[in-house]
Design an enzyme around this catalytic site. Structure first.
Site, PDB file in Angstrom:
ATOM      1  N   GLU A   1       3.732  -5.643  -3.903  1.00 42.36           N
ATOM      2  CA  GLU A   1       5.040  -5.603  -3.234  1.00 42.36           C
ATOM      3  C   GLU A   1       5.026  -4.329  -2.421  1.00 42.36           C
ATOM      4  O   GLU A   1       4.987  -3.235  -2.987  1.00 42.36           O
ATOM      5  CB  GLU A   1       6.145  -5.619  -4.299  1.00 42.36           C
ATOM      6  CG  GLU A   1       7.469  -6.037  -3.731  1.00 42.36           C
ATOM      7  CD  GLU A   1       8.379  -4.866  -3.556  1.00 42.36           C
ATOM      8  OE1 GLU A   1       8.258  -4.199  -2.500  1.00 42.36           O
ATOM      9  OE2 GLU A   1       9.208  -4.604  -4.432  1.00 42.36           O
TER      10      GLU A   1
ATOM     11  N   CYS B   1      12.968  -0.611  -1.413  1.00 48.74           N
ATOM     12  CA  CYS B   1      12.201  -1.541  -0.575  1.00 48.74           C
ATOM     13  C   CYS B   1      13.138  -2.523   0.110  1.00 48.74           C
ATOM     14  O   CYS B   1      12.759  -3.200   1.046  1.00 48.74           O
ATOM     15  CB  CYS B   1      11.156  -2.271  -1.405  1.00 48.74           C
ATOM     16  SG  CYS B   1      11.843  -2.959  -2.902  1.00 48.74           S
TER      17      CYS B   1
HETATM   18  P1  NAP Z   1       1.803   4.824  -3.374  1.00 47.71           P
HETATM   19  O1  NAP Z   1       1.310   5.988  -2.620  1.00 47.71           O
HETATM   20  O2  NAP Z   1       1.466   3.495  -2.818  1.00 47.71           O
HETATM   21  O3  NAP Z   1       1.255   4.939  -4.872  1.00 47.71           O
HETATM   22  C1  NAP Z   1       1.556   3.953  -5.846  1.00 47.71           C
HETATM   23  C2  NAP Z   1       0.426   3.891  -6.848  1.00 47.71           C
HETATM   24  O4  NAP Z   1      -0.765   3.430  -6.213  1.00 47.71           O
HETATM   25  C3  NAP Z   1       0.094   5.232  -7.471  1.00 47.71           C
HETATM   26  O5  NAP Z   1      -0.189   4.990  -8.821  1.00 47.71           O
HETATM   27  C4  NAP Z   1      -1.148   5.668  -6.729  1.00 47.71           C
HETATM   28  O6  NAP Z   1      -2.043   6.440  -7.500  1.00 47.71           O
HETATM   29  C5  NAP Z   1      -1.811   4.347  -6.420  1.00 47.71           C
HETATM   30  N1  NAP Z   1      -2.607   4.413  -5.180  1.00 47.71           N
HETATM   31  C6  NAP Z   1      -2.131   4.662  -3.945  1.00 47.71           C
HETATM   32  N2  NAP Z   1      -3.135   4.604  -3.056  1.00 47.71           N
HETATM   33  C7  NAP Z   1      -4.258   4.310  -3.739  1.00 47.71           C
HETATM   34  C8  NAP Z   1      -5.621   4.133  -3.379  1.00 47.71           C
HETATM   35  N3  NAP Z   1      -6.013   4.238  -2.116  1.00 47.71           N
HETATM   36  N4  NAP Z   1      -6.502   3.854  -4.354  1.00 47.71           N
HETATM   37  C9  NAP Z   1      -6.099   3.752  -5.647  1.00 47.71           C
HETATM   38  N5  NAP Z   1      -4.833   3.936  -6.046  1.00 47.71           N
HETATM   39  C10 NAP Z   1      -3.918   4.201  -5.104  1.00 47.71           C
HETATM   40  O7  NAP Z   1       3.372   4.852  -3.563  1.00 47.71           O
HETATM   41  P2  NAP Z   1       4.373   6.065  -3.866  1.00 47.71           P
HETATM   42  O8  NAP Z   1       3.620   7.335  -4.122  1.00 47.71           O
HETATM   43  O9  NAP Z   1       5.300   5.586  -4.861  1.00 47.71           O
HETATM   44  O10 NAP Z   1       5.170   6.214  -2.511  1.00 47.71           O
HETATM   45  C11 NAP Z   1       4.560   6.410  -1.264  1.00 47.71           C
HETATM   46  C12 NAP Z   1       5.118   5.448  -0.243  1.00 47.71           C
HETATM   47  O11 NAP Z   1       5.097   4.114  -0.768  1.00 47.71           O
HETATM   48  C13 NAP Z   1       6.575   5.650   0.115  1.00 47.71           C
HETATM   49  O12 NAP Z   1       6.766   6.635   1.071  1.00 47.71           O
HETATM   50  C14 NAP Z   1       6.966   4.266   0.571  1.00 47.71           C
HETATM   51  O13 NAP Z   1       6.620   4.090   1.914  1.00 47.71           O
HETATM   52  C15 NAP Z   1       6.160   3.343  -0.270  1.00 47.71           C
HETATM   53  N6  NAP Z   1       6.893   2.763  -1.442  1.00 47.71           N
HETATM   54  C16 NAP Z   1       7.199   1.454  -1.398  1.00 47.71           C
HETATM   55  C17 NAP Z   1       7.862   0.885  -2.463  1.00 47.71           C
HETATM   56  C18 NAP Z   1       8.184  -0.577  -2.482  1.00 47.71           C
HETATM   57  O14 NAP Z   1       9.153  -0.949  -3.105  1.00 47.71           O
HETATM   58  N7  NAP Z   1       7.359  -1.430  -1.924  1.00 47.71           N
HETATM   59  C19 NAP Z   1       8.210   1.631  -3.566  1.00 47.71           C
HETATM   60  C20 NAP Z   1       7.863   2.968  -3.587  1.00 47.71           C
HETATM   61  C21 NAP Z   1       7.197   3.506  -2.514  1.00 47.71           C
HETATM   62  P3  NAP Z   1      -1.853   8.031  -7.778  1.00 47.71           P
HETATM   63  O15 NAP Z   1      -1.534   8.144  -9.222  1.00 47.71           O
HETATM   64  O16 NAP Z   1      -3.107   8.681  -7.477  1.00 47.71           O
HETATM   65  O17 NAP Z   1      -0.802   8.484  -6.847  1.00 47.71           O
END
Ligand code: NAP
Length: 483
Positions: free
Chosen positions: A226, A263
């Site tokens: 998602e 989201c």
């Molecule tokens: P994120 O950066 O996508 O991280 C979410 C999870 O995925 C974390 O556990 C992260 O690991 C892991 N991850 C991210 N990139 C990865 C990769 N390349 N390889 C392996 N694991 C990876 O999300 P976030 O930190 O919550 O927020 C960042 C951005 O995500 C926000 O600014 C927003 O744009 C978006 N977001 C979207 C939603 C939604 O509802 N769809 C919700 C929250 C955030 P780590 O433990 O290393 O960080």
């Protein structure tokens, strides 16, 4: 004792517990979900202060979110007891048919251990014990949680509560385990052969990187990501003329809720060019206090997204927002842009996570249709209008073609956890548009159907046996038996 295990330990435990857990009857499995819910409710006053400290979301919002989370677990317990999720279908043998038909009995079985990536923006409801965990457990899958780095202490504390509740009802430890936060554990988890499916809520970048890992494994597995959405709301000329100011106020309330870190935030309000609506929106934004954001990377990504848009020639800055370094808070940003520019600039149709939204102004209502035709996949979209306006008939099918949820005279923030909810949509909203991550149907993602052919009664799983021993809904020779 820390709840964190190494990826190898967690996957081994999940694999070892899988058969025990898949074999639980519906009553046992539902009681187990309820035991977790009861334990979390009982620990609420210890958990919420940790969440407040780590997420800056505020005590009222987080207290409410605990209720949503335990409600989600209890809804899944109801889904389990109901039994329809097993999708039982029986076709009796027809030995005299040409060609003869064997006895065929079909039922859904759990996929096996599921990796759940917790989200940052709902520390309870979409995190460690959030909807994905509840749905996978309901399906009969053991779960390994990859906690979100935004709230590590809360993840540990709530996992301890859940694991104790499971131990108290005699469940093996591997039913629910957790690895460490940090990129590598997530990568190792998705690529571990013992994991059978992945559920993820987060960024498009992170989601796609993990989806690729899941697809590139020697034995690829389903990935349910998602990834976010711009959730446009369209305002018809009649609605704007009748109630433009109140629509503008409602919009500002929705896109600034929780510092816009949903989201389902309405990232676009598509409305006729109208000074009264502009001024009502500007006045409403002026009344929104500065808010702290979840994490520094999320704040930085938000400020970068805002400044990129402000730099565009076509953008009219109605309220500039900005960051207050002393309190580390951000102000809401309100931008206006002509509809024709959005149609020509796909970057404006990308999500900017945080308290920012675009007022997209049209001169001709037909521009709403042209804009709807270039929209990406969406979690939600909506119309503020009157049902007898002809433009509604043209707009509605376009929104249905792109969004998982279509709403009328309302706002997309606030996703009810119910039997009918659809929280999903075509890419980039999700990587699996046929599924939902909220509501009763979320369980379906972690199941796969199997048909038993010509099998003796004693060898069949109990729900497939003659006489409907579990009393669940089944389709027998094409006719529904409600159980
Ligand atoms: P994120 O950066 O996508 O991280 C979410 C999870 O995925 C974390 O556990 C992260 O690991 C892991 N991850 C991210 N990139 C990865 C990769 N390349 N390889 C392996 N694991 C990876 O999300 P976030 O930190 O919550 O927020 C960042 C951005 O995500 C926000 O600014 C927003 O744009 C978006 N977001 C979207 C939603 C939604 O509802 N769809 C919700 C929250 C955030 P780590 O433990 O290393 O960080």
């Amino acid at each position: 004792m820390s709840t964190v295990m190494s990826v190898d330990e967690a996957c081994a435990a999940a694999e070892a517990a899988q058969q025990w857990y898949a074999d639980t009857d519906l009553q046992t499995r539902a009681s187990l979900l309820e035991a977790i819910a009861d334990a979390v409710d009982a620990a609420r006053d210890d958990l919420v202060p940790i969440a407040v400290e780590e997420s800056r979301l505020g005590i009222e919002r987080l207290t409410g979110e605990v209720g949503r989370t335990t409600g989600q677990l209890r809804l899944m317990a109801q889904v389990v007891r109901d039994g329809a999720f097993l999708g039982v279908v029986l076709d009796k043998a027809l030995p005299d048919a040409t060609p003869p038909r064997p006895d065929l009995r079909r039922m859904n079985v759990p996929l096996g251990p599921v990796a759940v990536f917790a989200a940052s923006n709902f520390p309870f409801a979409f995190s460690t014990l959030g909807g994905d965990t509840a749905a996978a457990l309901a399906a009969g899958c053991t779960v390994v949680v990859k906690p979100n780095p935004g709230h590590p202490r809360l993840s540990d504390a709530i996992m301890a509560v859940a694991q104790q509740a499971l131990a108290d009802v005699g469940a093996p430890r591997g039913v629910l385990t957790m690895v460490s936060h940090g990129l590598q554990d997530g990568i190792d988890l998705v690529t571990d052969d013992r994991i059978e499916a992945v559920a993820f809520t987060g960024s498009q970048r992170g989601g796609l990187a993990l989806a690729k890992l899941a697809a590139d494994r020697p034995r690829p597995i389903p990935f349910y990501g998602e990834l976010g959405s711009i959730n446009p709301i369209f305002v018809t000329p009649e609605a704007a003329a009748e109630r433009g100011a109140s629509i503008a106020e409602g919009w500002v309330g929705s896109f600034t809720l929780g510092a816009g870190q949903f989201c389902t935030k309405p990232g676009l309000l598509v409305a006729p060019r109208d000074e009264a609506m502009r001024s009502a929106a500007v006045a409403a934004v002026g009344g929104v206090p500065a808010q702290g954001m979840l994490t520094q990377p999320i704040r930085d990504a938000f400020l970068h997204g805002v400044s990129e848009r402000i730099d565009m020639a076509s953008i009219d800055v109605l309220s500039g927002g900005g960051w207050d370094a002393e309190t580390d808070t951000v102000h809401a940003t309100l931008l206006a842009v002509p509809a024709s520019e959005v149609i020509a600039t796909p970057e404006l149709l990308e999500e900017c996570f945080g308290p920012m939204s675009l007022l997209v102004e049209y001169d001709d209502p037909k521009q709403m249709l042209a804009l709807a035709d270039v929209l990406p996949g969406l979690l939600a979209a909506g119309i503020h209008g009157n049902a007898d306006e002809p433009i509604v008939d043209e707009l509605m099918p376009r929104l249905v073609a792109r969004a998982g949820r279509v709403l009328w005279n309302g706002w997309p923030t606030g996703v009810a956890v119910t039997w009918s909810m659809q929280h999903g949509g075509p890419f980039p909203a999700t990587t699996a548009p046929a599924t939902t991550s909220v509501g009763a149907s979320a369980v379906d993602r972690f199941l796969r159907p199997v048909t038993w052919q010509g099998m003796p009664q004693a060898v069949l799983p109990v729900p497939l046996r003659d006489g409907n021993p579990w009393g669940i809904p089944r389709r027998v020779d094409g006719v529904l038996d409600p159980g």
